[in-house]
Write an enzyme that holds these catalytic residues in place. Structure first.
Site, PDB file in Angstrom:
ATOM      1  N   GLY A  84       0.834  -1.198   0.000  1.00 47.74           N
ATOM      2  CA  GLY A  84       0.000   0.000   0.000  1.00 47.74           C
ATOM      3  C   GLY A  84       0.864   1.241   0.000  1.00 47.74           C
ATOM      4  O   GLY A  84       2.041   1.202   0.369  1.00 47.74           O
ATOM      5  N   GLY A 132       0.253  -4.926   0.618  1.00 48.94           N
ATOM      6  CA  GLY A 132      -0.958  -4.857  -0.182  1.00 48.94           C
ATOM      7  C   GLY A 132      -0.861  -5.611  -1.490  1.00 48.94           C
ATOM      8  O   GLY A 132      -1.874  -6.073  -2.028  1.00 48.94           O
ATOM      9  N   GLU A 188       5.558  -6.163   7.808  1.00 53.23           N
ATOM     10  CA  GLU A 188       4.798  -5.151   8.541  1.00 53.23           C
ATOM     11  C   GLU A 188       5.227  -4.958   9.988  1.00 53.23           C
ATOM     12  O   GLU A 188       5.139  -3.847  10.517  1.00 53.23           O
ATOM     13  CB  GLU A 188       3.298  -5.484   8.482  1.00 53.23           C
ATOM     14  CG  GLU A 188       2.648  -5.237   7.130  1.00 53.23           C
ATOM     15  CD  GLU A 188       2.879  -6.362   6.140  1.00 53.23           C
ATOM     16  OE1 GLU A 188       2.432  -6.240   4.990  1.00 53.23           O
ATOM     17  OE2 GLU A 188       3.508  -7.380   6.512  1.00 53.23           O
ATOM     18  N   ASP A 201      -1.248  -7.971   7.497  1.00 47.50           N
ATOM     19  CA  ASP A 201      -2.691  -7.970   7.269  1.00 47.50           C
ATOM     20  C   ASP A 201      -3.031  -8.471   5.865  1.00 47.50           C
ATOM     21  O   ASP A 201      -2.459  -9.457   5.418  1.00 47.50           O
ATOM     22  CB  ASP A 201      -3.250  -6.568   7.533  1.00 47.50           C
ATOM     23  CG  ASP A 201      -2.664  -5.506   6.610  1.00 47.50           C
ATOM     24  OD1 ASP A 201      -1.526  -5.665   6.149  1.00 47.50           O
ATOM     25  OD2 ASP A 201      -3.359  -4.505   6.341  1.00 47.50           O
TER      26      ASP A 201
END
Length: 376
Positions: free
Chosen positions: A91, A137, A160, A168
């Site tokens: 992301g 992402g 992360e 995630d």
């Protein structure tokens, strides 16, 4: 630049049939085309390693929804990254952290998870060409699809915990479903898998030589109904790293023994006691990560193993990421690793011992009903 469109002069393979004219549309960040019965999406931010933005998410979701309708001529989706260096590096973290607690930040994660869920439940085959870096992402918009094709240049990681976040985008779903304790090792350490290692680990389903990528895309485009056979044939023909065993093969027993521990603290104790060079390097990696992220991620992956669906895992992760965005470590990690780049984050709490069970529990508590994700 838009890809060249086949003309009547283009040489076709005998097995191929043209079903439909080629249609295309583009934005600065995404190129969407319909080639015969294939929907082709090109992530088009090569200078940013194709980092995922909110506008890209908002373009992909409705198009995939449209393509999967029963009467739509598109019968297969093919996704790739522009530039040759990355499929999608994650992301757009800088944009996400610009306004702490802002509406864009909340909308990004919410809509990203909806896209990941759609990909994981898509009614038509989804093929991700992992031509380069696949992180964060980028993992979410690839690993939940039915087919993931690695190349010699593929580099997968979920780093992360090193920036105060958690693994995630459905990490709670796919990581604990890898063999043994490999998933929790990858999720806590951010260890990088390169090339055919992604196939060995189960991240990728197929492999293709870099030089054959264009041919693979051409064959899938011309005969999408034969996608299984085509992907298998290209995998069998691929030569990169074919004679090399999984780079972690000799470490899997140690990984299983250590990362099957009941807590992060016990993992650290076992790493310290094991004494090998591999354990020493792994221990240093964990000590650089956010203690809060490590303990939350450990429970996240452990809980994810018990949950039955990707949607349930994303619901949980939406709570976790919401709490990460409310606390300091995420912003401090981004500052230290991506903005100032001093690589000296000041985590709070600074140690595993300082991260109470009450703090970890707070990440998992339900949100207000209007903010829950409620995916199935």
């Amino acid at each position: 630049m838009l890809p060249k469109i086949l003309t009547s002069k283009t040489k076709h393979f005998p097995r191929f049939r043209i079903h439909r004219k080629w249609l295309s549309s583009s934005t600065n960040e995404l190129i969407i085309e319909e080639k015969n019965s294939v929907g082709l999406i090109t992530l088009n931010r090569p200078k940013a390693l194709n980092a995922l933005t909110l506008s890209m998410i908002h373009s992909m979701h409705p198009k995939l929804t449209e393509w999967q309708q029963d009467k739509h001529p598109v019968k297969l989706v093919l996704v790739k990254g522009a530039g040759g260096k990355a499929y999608c590096s994650g992301g757009d973290i800088r944009a996400i952290t610009e306004e702490r607690g802002g509406s864009m930040q909340k909308q990004f994660f919410r809509d990203e998870y909806h896209l990941d869920h759609l990909i994981g439940n898509l009614k038509i085959p989804y093929v991700a060409l992992l031509n380069g870096i696949v992180m964060g992402g980028g993992v979410g918009i690839s690993v939940h699809g039915k087919y993931r094709v690695c190349t010699a240049g593929t580099m997968f990681a979920m780093p992360e915990t090193g920036i105060g976040l958690v693994p995630d985008v459905g990490g709670a779903y796919f990581l604990p479903r890898l063999n043994g304790s490999l998933g929790i090792f990858l999720g806590l350490t951010g260890h990088r898998l390169k090339g055919r290692d992604c196939l060995h680990a189960g991240i990728a389903t197929h492999a293709v030589d870099d030089a054959a990528l264009a041919d693979l895309e051409k064959e899938l485009t011309h005969c999408p109904e034969d996608h299984d056979t085509i992907l298998t044939e290209f995998t069998e023909k691929s030569t990169f790293d074919k004679d090399k065993e999984f780079s972690l093969a000799s470490k899997l027993k140690v990984i299983d023994e250590i990362f099957s521990a009941p807590s992060v603290e016990e993992i650290v104790t076992r790493l310290d006691g094991e004494g090998s060079e591999f354990s020493g390097k792994t221990l240093k990696t964990l000590k650089r990560a956010s203690p809060s992220s490590l303990k939350v991620a450990f429970r996240q992956i452990s809980e994810g193993k018990k949950l039955k669906t990707l949607g349930e895992c994303l619901n949980m992760e939406h709570r976790l990421v919401t709490r990460c965005c409310e606390n300091d470590d995420f912003y401090e990690g981004v500052r230290a690793l991506l903005i100032d780049r001093d690589n000296k984050p000041k985590w709070n709490p600074a140690t595993l011992q300082g991260v109470s069970e009450e703090l970890v529990d707070s990440y998992f508590k339900p949100l207000a009903p209007e903010y829950e994700l409620n995916l199935k």
